[in-house]
Scaffold this active site. Sequence first.
Site, PDB file in Angstrom:
ATOM      1  N   GLU A 168      72.492 -11.197 -24.814  1.00 37.58           N
ATOM      2  CA  GLU A 168      72.740 -10.510 -26.078  1.00 37.58           C
ATOM      3  C   GLU A 168      73.590  -9.276 -25.837  1.00 37.58           C
ATOM      4  OE1 GLU A 168      68.684  -9.982 -27.380  1.00 37.58           O
ATOM      5  OE2 GLU A 168      68.693 -11.905 -28.407  1.00 37.58           O
ATOM      6  N   CYS A 227      77.118  -2.256 -26.501  1.00 35.55           N
ATOM      7  CA  CYS A 227      76.080  -2.271 -25.472  1.00 35.55           C
ATOM      8  C   CYS A 227      76.076  -3.683 -24.896  1.00 35.55           C
ATOM      9  CB  CYS A 227      74.734  -1.922 -26.116  1.00 35.55           C
ATOM     10  SG  CYS A 227      73.353  -2.055 -24.974  1.00 35.55           S
ATOM     11  N   CYS A 230      66.524 -10.058 -16.055  1.00 32.63           N
ATOM     12  CA  CYS A 230      66.687  -8.851 -15.229  1.00 32.63           C
ATOM     13  C   CYS A 230      65.962  -9.008 -13.906  1.00 32.63           C
ATOM     14  CB  CYS A 230      66.155  -7.621 -15.969  1.00 32.63           C
ATOM     15  SG  CYS A 230      66.543  -6.093 -15.070  1.00 32.63           S
ATOM     16  N   CYS A 244      60.514  -3.481 -15.479  1.00 34.80           N
ATOM     17  CA  CYS A 244      60.007  -2.345 -16.253  1.00 34.80           C
ATOM     18  C   CYS A 244      58.999  -2.856 -17.289  1.00 34.80           C
ATOM     19  CB  CYS A 244      61.163  -1.627 -16.934  1.00 34.80           C
ATOM     20  SG  CYS A 244      62.414  -1.105 -15.770  1.00 34.80           S
ATOM     21  N   CYS A 262      59.806  -3.150 -21.199  1.00 32.44           N
ATOM     22  CA  CYS A 262      61.078  -3.767 -21.581  1.00 32.44           C
ATOM     23  C   CYS A 262      60.927  -5.258 -21.867  1.00 32.44           C
ATOM     24  CB  CYS A 262      62.078  -3.548 -20.442  1.00 32.44           C
ATOM     25  SG  CYS A 262      63.605  -4.460 -20.673  1.00 32.44           S
ATOM     26  N   GLU A 307      70.120  -5.213 -14.824  1.00 37.25           N
ATOM     27  CA  GLU A 307      70.369  -3.975 -14.084  1.00 37.25           C
ATOM     28  C   GLU A 307      71.794  -4.082 -13.525  1.00 37.25           C
ATOM     29  OE1 GLU A 307      69.179  -0.803 -13.047  1.00 37.25           O
ATOM     30  OE2 GLU A 307      71.170  -0.986 -12.184  1.00 37.25           O
ATOM     31  N   SER A 339      74.557   2.369 -17.043  1.00 38.78           N
ATOM     32  CA  SER A 339      73.201   2.903 -17.091  1.00 38.78           C
ATOM     33  C   SER A 339      72.320   2.116 -16.128  1.00 38.78           C
ATOM     34  CB  SER A 339      72.672   2.774 -18.521  1.00 38.78           C
ATOM     35  OG  SER A 339      71.348   3.220 -18.564  1.00 38.78           O
ATOM     36  N   SER A 398      68.092   5.674 -16.229  1.00 38.95           N
ATOM     37  CA  SER A 398      66.872   5.539 -17.043  1.00 38.95           C
ATOM     38  C   SER A 398      65.726   6.108 -16.219  1.00 38.95           C
ATOM     39  CB  SER A 398      66.595   4.066 -17.344  1.00 38.95           C
ATOM     40  OG  SER A 398      67.568   3.577 -18.198  1.00 38.95           O
ATOM     41  N   LEU A 399      65.352   7.312 -16.526  1.00 38.47           N
ATOM     42  CA  LEU A 399      64.378   8.002 -15.665  1.00 38.47           C
ATOM     43  C   LEU A 399      62.947   7.786 -16.177  1.00 38.47           C
ATOM     44  CD1 LEU A 399      64.395   9.784 -13.124  1.00 38.47           C
ATOM     45  CD2 LEU A 399      64.276  11.763 -14.643  1.00 38.47           C
ATOM     46  N   HIS A 400      62.686   8.201 -17.370  1.00 36.86           N
ATOM     47  CA  HIS A 400      61.393   7.997 -18.060  1.00 36.86           C
ATOM     48  C   HIS A 400      60.207   8.752 -17.481  1.00 36.86           C
ATOM     49  CE1 HIS A 400      63.642   5.232 -20.403  1.00 36.86           C
ATOM     50  NE2 HIS A 400      63.697   4.303 -19.480  1.00 36.86           N
ATOM     51  N   ASN A 422      61.047   1.428 -29.265  1.00 38.25           N
ATOM     52  CA  ASN A 422      60.763   0.343 -30.184  1.00 38.25           C
ATOM     53  C   ASN A 422      59.710  -0.540 -29.564  1.00 38.25           C
ATOM     54  OD1 ASN A 422      63.121   0.942 -31.956  1.00 38.25           O
ATOM     55  ND2 ASN A 422      64.034   0.767 -29.928  1.00 38.25           N
ATOM     56  N   CYS A 429      67.077  -0.482 -28.057  1.00 33.28           N
ATOM     57  CA  CYS A 429      66.864  -0.363 -26.618  1.00 33.28           C
ATOM     58  C   CYS A 429      65.555  -1.020 -26.194  1.00 33.28           C
ATOM     59  CB  CYS A 429      66.800   1.108 -26.228  1.00 33.28           C
ATOM     60  SG  CYS A 429      68.397   1.741 -25.854  1.00 33.28           S
TER      61      CYS A 429
HETATM   62  S1  SF4 Z   1      64.735  -1.596 -18.656  1.00 34.19           S
HETATM   63 FE1  SF4 Z   1      66.670  -2.323 -17.792  1.00 34.19          FE
HETATM   64  S2  SF4 Z   1      66.245  -2.419 -15.571  1.00 34.19           S
HETATM   65 FE2  SF4 Z   1      64.255  -2.312 -16.569  1.00 34.19          FE
HETATM   66  S3  SF4 Z   1      63.633  -4.462 -16.790  1.00 34.19           S
HETATM   67 FE3  SF4 Z   1      64.668  -3.854 -18.717  1.00 34.19          FE
HETATM   68  S4  SF4 Z   1      66.788  -4.506 -18.458  1.00 34.19           S
HETATM   69 FE4  SF4 Z   1      65.835  -4.459 -16.403  1.00 34.19          FE
END
Ligand code: SF4
Length: 346
Positions: free
Chosen positions: A94, A107, A114, A118, A121, A166, A197, A220-222, A296, A339
């Site tokens: 997508e 984007c 991936c 995470c 995600c 990633e 990113s 992407s730190l978080h 989200n 996101c």
């Molecule tokens: S946030 Fe990014 S790096 Fe982490 S699992 Fe999702 S797509 Fe992969």
Amino acid sequence: MEAKKKDIRALTKEQLRDFFVSQGDKAFRGNQVYEWLWQKSAHSFEGMTNLSKATRDMLEANFVINHIKVDQMQRSNDGTIKNAVRLHDNLVVESVLIPTSSRTTACVSSQVGCSLDCRFCATARLKRMRNLNPDEIYDQVVAIDNESRLYFDRPLSNIVFMGMGEPLMNYNNVLKAIDKITSTEGLAMSPKRITVSTSGVPKMIKKMADDGVRFKLAVSLHSAIDEIRTRIMPFNATFTLADLREALEYWYAKTRSRITYEYVVWRGINDTQKDVDALVDFCRFAPSKVNLIEYNPIDDGEFQQASNSAIDMYVNTLERNGITVTVRRSRGKDIDAACGQLANKQ
Ligand code: SF4
């Protein structure tokens, strides 16, 4: 046999020129085809109208153009567009067009699924199926550029590698795609308008610095606390914050380029003063910008958007410490284009 045909866009311009010479034709024919493939983004040999029928048939007999196909386009109430993109082997990724009053941002995805895991995600649940080729990344950008011209009457202005995957786990192909996007033989976009990113792969951040890339870096730190980051991004157990920080120091020393941190504040996970203090400490070594991104929820699980007062605490503390901060409202929520929501739901 179709199976024996080569993907013509895997060839460099030089290789295309050599191919024509090997067929007893002129080398410049290779330039013409290269222009059709990249600058004009041709979907078929048939459409290459300045080539003779015999040349087009010869290309058809030897090569394929594995162009992506936008299978489904969804438009959000806020103007955001999500493309479900079918690849030549029938896998789907997508990409999203995000319009604001003055710009259009694409984007794009870099992998099918991936490599990382995470916990917050949606894409992570798909697992990595394969890396995207440079042309598959390029095609996503072209598709969004066309949509931007059609629906917003302006060309695409920015690109973020923040879709599925990633990007630094598919580094070579991402770099090749960016080369084409920024080349005058491609879309001629400025690298300054492109942001890669990453969730933070230290070795690859150093490699980017060594390679002298000119696009921008976002991380992407978080969380800037190892224990918490490992809980939400398990690969942090391997690539710890100390390793990430060292790689970013290296990046900054070489590029002098500001680092952007993408950061979601979740209720009960990273919404305390201790969390924001750790973030301030982490980004002190270089000019930094923090994007606080609205979350989200992908289900009713543990990840829920933090309260407005927690966001205010982050904004105030960061600003007091001289760190640029923006709060980014999420776009395209109604079509699962926001996101962390990209997961081929259709
Ligand atoms: S946030 Fe990014 S790096 Fe982490 S699992 Fe999702 S797509 Fe992969």
